[in-house]
Design a protein around this motif. Structure first.
Motif, short mmCIF file in Angstrom:
data_model
loop_
_atom_site.label_atom_id
_atom_site.label_comp_id
_atom_site.label_asym_id
_atom_site.label_seq_id
_atom_site.Cartn_x
_atom_site.Cartn_y
_atom_site.Cartn_z
N GLU A 135 -4.31 -13.66 -1.44
CA GLU A 135 -5.14 -14.82 -1.08
C GLU A 135 -4.95 -15.85 -1.89
O GLU A 135 -5.09 -17.07 -1.47
N LEU A 138 -2.21 -17.30 0.77
CA LEU A 138 -2.93 -17.60 2.19
C LEU A 138 -3.83 -18.58 2.04
O LEU A 138 -4.23 -19.06 3.15
N ARG A 150 -4.75 -23.71 2.31
CA ARG A 150 -3.02 -23.35 2.26
C ARG A 150 -2.44 -24.34 1.86
O ARG A 150 -2.44 -25.59 2.32
N HIS A 182 5.30 -13.85 1.92
CA HIS A 182 4.21 -14.85 2.62
C HIS A 182 4.71 -16.28 2.45
O HIS A 182 4.32 -17.16 3.03
N ASP A 186 7.77 -18.71 5.55
CA ASP A 186 7.34 -19.93 6.10
C ASP A 186 8.24 -21.03 6.23
O ASP A 186 9.24 -20.83 5.34
#
Length: 186
Positions: A135, A138, A150, A182, A186
């Protein structure tokens, strides 16, 4: 259910976490003593734990005897997972939901959320920690609650996330680093 039919018609409604909050809050407001019956009537797989989170919010608002902590969340998850229509919600999934919720309830402050994870049964602590750190990266639920969206992924934010993991120890550190893909992805 109406929710499932609306998700078939409009794929945008599949992100129903906030809608589930409002449904649960309204159910608890209508009758705070019946929250257990409400949670046992919904599918905990739907809406990313939104019904459970909404029940927490409703109880915080409408039941002065309600105590918010990780143990209570785990009990709520245990009730909800018995009503699952498709598949099964494991203890680990519930623990993961709890981690997400705890970070939101801690206003995006990691340490109180991590400390609260220590209150859940040992079998789900890892998934609770993972939920907190996921959490934090994201920020889906944090965003839904007006606690920030984010963050853009750049060298500085990568270093900031890594610093969070470096400040942890033991299981919390391991789970923090397990969520780092995560960021790196990206």
């Amino acid at each position: 259910s109406v929710l499932l039919k609306s998700q078939e018609i409009n794929p945008d409604s599949r992100d129903c976490h906030v809608v589930a909050h409002f449904v649960a809050i309204a159910a608890v407001e209508k009758n705070p003593r019946e929250w257990r019956q409400f949670l046992s009537s919904v599918d905990a797989n739907l809406c990313g734990g939104g019904f459970i989170h909404g029940a927490v919010e409703g109880l915080n608002r409408y039941d002065s005897s309600f105590t918010f902590d990780a143990k209570t969340l785990y009990q709520m998850c245990d009730i909800a997972k018995k009503s699952v229509n498709e598949g099964e919600v494991s203890d680990n999934v519930c623990g993961h939901y709890i981690g997400h919720i705890l970070l939101v309830e801690a206003n995006a402050n990691i340490e109180p959320a991590v400390e609260a994870c220590k209150e859940v049964p040992l079998a789900v602590q890892n998934s609770c920690y993972a939920g907190v750190f996921m959490e934090n990266i994201l920020r889906v639920n944090l965003s839904a609650h007006g606690l920030g969206g984010r963050l853009p992924v750049n060298e500085q934010t990568v270093r900031d996330y890594e610093k969070v993991c470096q400040e942890q120890d033991g299981l919390t550190s391991q789970n923090c680093w397990l969520e780092m893909p995560h960021v790196y992805g990206d």
